[in-house]
Scaffold this active site. Structure first.
Site, PDB file in Angstrom:
ATOM      1  N   SER A  74       0.858  -1.185   0.000  1.00 25.26           N
ATOM      2  CA  SER A  74       0.000   0.000   0.000  1.00 25.26           C
ATOM      3  C   SER A  74       0.891   1.230   0.000  1.00 25.26           C
ATOM      4  O   SER A  74       2.067   1.145  -0.385  1.00 25.26           O
ATOM      5  CB  SER A  74      -0.921  -0.041   1.221  1.00 25.26           C
ATOM      6  OG  SER A  74      -1.921   0.950   1.123  1.00 25.26           O
ATOM      7  N   ASN A  75       0.380   2.374   0.395  1.00 24.38           N
ATOM      8  CA  ASN A  75       1.212   3.580   0.478  1.00 24.38           C
ATOM      9  C   ASN A  75       0.726   4.463   1.617  1.00 24.38           C
ATOM     10  O   ASN A  75      -0.247   4.122   2.301  1.00 24.38           O
ATOM     11  CB  ASN A  75       1.232   4.324  -0.863  1.00 24.38           C
ATOM     12  CG  ASN A  75      -0.164   4.758  -1.271  1.00 24.38           C
ATOM     13  OD1 ASN A  75      -0.805   5.570  -0.620  1.00 24.38           O
ATOM     14  ND2 ASN A  75      -0.654   4.170  -2.363  1.00 24.38           N
TER      15      ASN A  75
END
Ligand code: CTP
Length: 227
Positions: free
Chosen positions: A26-27
């Site tokens: 993810s980020n």
């Protein structure tokens, strides 16, 4: 047609790409800018929908607009495409994961070797997909599309190339390396570039005020277009 009569679709937050049942890619996007934009959209439009990836649900509680939660970039693409209408405004503040694991393991990957390589494949680019759909479907000609660019270097050049490549009406450049701008903060620093080559610099301000300013700019652009 003013914003009051247009549906506004706002996306926000990261997406999540599962590697196995317990791990994902993810980020650092918090979704705060997206929520602020959806709030500002609701204040000026009769119909707002917020489509978001996994984020802190307390940021969403009590919101009066329609909310759709998604997980992966492919889910986000499907949800966005399902909302598009000719008169809509799309504000893509989400930070979709650009890559996903080529394979998702159904079983937890055990740490049996000293090194582990995960092959990644590219996810679809949502804004480019929207641009192709718009080019192919005359009923979507009036769709107004706003992108974001989160950059750390050569910020203007990257923002301007995204404006062009993704066929955007407007891009909001977010220099995430600057103090007060970025992912989990409550403030941001944005420069807006329009399709017609105009530039608007917003100083450091809260995401809430910035969102209202961006909506005002969209309204002004639409007004110019209708004249
Ligand atoms: N975006 C998109 N689909 C993707 C990735 C990004 O539609 N798969 C959108 C974002 O929501 C944003 C804009 O494209 O509005 C720019 O996103 P950004 O992450 O800055 O750029 P990328 O196109 O992903 O390019 P890079 O990561 O190489 O900077």
């Amino acid at each position: 047609m003013s914003l009051r009569d247009r549906k506004i679709i706002v996306t926000g937050g990261p997406t999540r790409e599962w590697i196995d049942p317990v791990r994902y890619i993810s980020n650092a996007s918090s979704g705060k800018m997206g929520v602020a934009l959806a709030d500002a959209a609701h204040a000026v439009s009769g119909e707002t929908v917020f489509i978001h990836g996994p984020m802190d649900n307390s940021l969403l509680s009590g919101r009066p607009f329609r909310i759709t939660g998604v997980e992966s970039t492919e889910d986000l693409l499907e949800a966005v495409m399902g909302e598009l209408t000719g008169g809509a405004v799309l504000i893509m503040a989400a930070a979709p994961a650009d890559y996903r694991p080529a394979e998702r393991s159904n079983l937890k990957i055990k740490k049996s070797s000293d090194e582990l390589r995960i092959d990644l494949v590219k996810n679809p680019d949502i804004l480019k997909t929207v641009a192709s759909r718009k080019a192919a479907d005359p009923s979507l000609a009036g769709l107004f599309v706003v992108g974001f660019a989160a950059e750390t270097h050569d910020v203007e050049a990257y923002a301007l190339s995204k404006l062009k490549e993704k066929d955007l009406d407007m891009i909001c450049l977010n220099d995430v390396a600057r103090e007060g701008a970025g992912f989990s903060t409550d403030t941001n620093i944005v420069v807006v570039f329009t399709r017609d080559g105009e530039r608007l610099d917003f100083p450091l301000m809260t995401k809430r005020d910035l969102a209202a300013g961006i909506l005002e700019k969209i309204e002004a652009e639409l007004g110019r277009r209708d004249r």
